[in-house]
Design a protein around this motif. Structure first.
Motif, PDB file in Angstrom:
ATOM      1  N   ARG A 115       0.820  -1.217   0.000  1.00  0.00           N
ATOM      2  CA  ARG A 115       0.000   0.000   0.000  1.00  0.00           C
ATOM      3  C   ARG A 115       0.853   1.266   0.000  1.00  0.00           C
ATOM      4  N   GLY A 116       2.147   1.123   0.046  1.00  0.00           N
ATOM      5  CA  GLY A 116       3.031   2.280   0.092  1.00  0.00           C
ATOM      6  C   GLY A 116       3.650   2.427   1.467  1.00  0.00           C
ATOM      7  N   VAL A 117       4.138   3.619   1.771  1.00  0.00           N
ATOM      8  CA  VAL A 117       4.783   3.888   3.057  1.00  0.00           C
ATOM      9  C   VAL A 117       3.709   4.126   4.111  1.00  0.00           C
ATOM     10  N   GLN A 118       3.770   3.367   5.187  1.00  0.00           N
ATOM     11  CA  GLN A 118       2.852   3.560   6.309  1.00  0.00           C
ATOM     12  C   GLN A 118       3.468   4.591   7.264  1.00  0.00           C
ATOM     13  N   PHE A 119       3.147   5.847   7.014  1.00  0.00           N
ATOM     14  CA  PHE A 119       3.811   6.923   7.735  1.00  0.00           C
ATOM     15  C   PHE A 119       3.538   6.882   9.231  1.00  0.00           C
ATOM     16  N   TRP A 120       2.367   6.420   9.649  1.00  0.00           N
ATOM     17  CA  TRP A 120       2.045   6.379  11.064  1.00  0.00           C
ATOM     18  C   TRP A 120       2.927   5.356  11.785  1.00  0.00           C
ATOM     19  N   PHE A 121       3.201   4.226  11.146  1.00  0.00           N
ATOM     20  CA  PHE A 121       4.114   3.254  11.728  1.00  0.00           C
ATOM     21  C   PHE A 121       5.565   3.723  11.601  1.00  0.00           C
ATOM     22  N   MET A 122       5.871   4.378  10.504  1.00  0.00           N
ATOM     23  CA  MET A 122       7.218   4.925  10.323  1.00  0.00           C
ATOM     24  C   MET A 122       7.557   5.923  11.426  1.00  0.00           C
ATOM     25  N   GLY A 123       6.596   6.763  11.814  1.00  0.00           N
ATOM     26  CA  GLY A 123       6.821   7.733  12.878  1.00  0.00           C
ATOM     27  C   GLY A 123       7.117   7.061  14.209  1.00  0.00           C
TER      28      GLY A 123
END
Length: 286
Positions: free
Chosen positions: A246-254
């Motif tokens: 789905r692409g970059v999971q920014f919430w998990f990346m943070g």
């Protein structure tokens, strides 16, 4: 008697320097703030929140991402691996590099000048790590150490060892040699002078050096992604895993970025006194 006023040009120059310092600080702090803000957002807020994404102003923060990530076995394993590898590699590098630095600072070798030996250690940091990935991979495969913490400990210790030798060599050179000579006159051996005199005096520099090489080991990504596949994955590799179909999971990346930054920052705050003393040792001679 009234104090003389500072010239207007000096005050203006100070203001410009202050604004420049604040701007530079904001540039470096913004990625940390961005990761923190992303870690508190719902997935839908990642693409709908405008502005700077200030919690309670632009969106309603939540700890669901933190609870979800911290509770997963992969995150716990990555934190444990990074902690064990970084601490072990730092201790091993200090254990090997401190006597080597003392020897280069205090003794003279017949075959090579001491300065050339120190430069050789420093040159090891010029070597691109990517040039050694395949040789290290073949060596670890032959030894059966692929996807193990021991392999990462040995490699990280190898690459941070030059920092220990170069920094502590200068620290030992800045120490007064008369103290060790007095200990030798009193009957102490060279090892006794090193252990009882030089080592305690260089302890602040060792603490500062240990924190620096710990940060290097903690952030090491290349060898971790090349030699580890599951059991020995570290935090940097875990951060890179926040990308799926789905692409970059920014919430998990943070969340993962914050978990990667918190341990070194906490250690730096706890060891701040030793860092300042270690980095300023020998800066002033009287």
């Amino acid at each position: 008697m009234p104090r003389p006023r500072r010239p207007l040009t000096a005050s203006f120059a100070d203001s410009i320097a202050f604004l420049a310092a604040v701007t530079v600080a904001l540039v470096f702090v913004f990625p940390i703030y961005w990761a923190f803000s992303q870690s508190l957002r719902n997935p839908i807020d990642t693409f709908t929140v405008a502005g700077f994404g200030i919690p309670w102003v632009n969106f309603q923060p939540t700890l669901d991402n933190w609870i979800d990530q911290i509770g997963t076995p992969e995150t716990f394993r990555a934190l444990a691996n990074s902690t064990i590898v970084s601490v072990s590699a730092s201790l091993l590098a200090l254990l090997l590099g401190t006597p080597a630095a003392y020897a280069i600072a205090r003794f003279r070798f017949e075959r090579w000048p001491n300065r050339d030996i120190a430069i050789w250690f420093l040159s090891q940091r010029v070597l691109p790590p990517v040039a050694t990935v395949i040789p290290f991979y073949l060596v670890m495969r032959t030894l059966g150490l692929l996807d193990t913490r021991l392999a990462l400990v040995l490699i990280d210790a190898t690459f941070v060892l030059p920092f220990v030798v170069v920094i502590l060599r200068q620290a030992f050179l800045d120490l007064p040699v008369e103290l060790e000579e007095a200990a030798l006159v009193d009957g102490a051996s060279h090892w006794g002078a090193f252990w009882r005199i030089a080592l305690p005096l260089a302890a602040p520099t060792m603490a500062a050096t240990g924190l620096i090489i710990f940060a290097f080991s903690w952030n090491e990504f290349l060898f971790a992604v090349a030699l580890a596949s599951q059991n020995a994955l570290t935090v940097p590799v875990h951060i890179a895993g926040a990308i799926d179909t789905r692409g970059v999971q920014f919430w998990f990346m943070g969340v993962r970025a914050m978990t990667a930054m918190i341990p070194p920052v906490v250690i730096a705050l706890l060891a701040q006194r030793y860092i300042v003393r270690g980095l300023t040792l020998g800066a002033v001679k009287g």
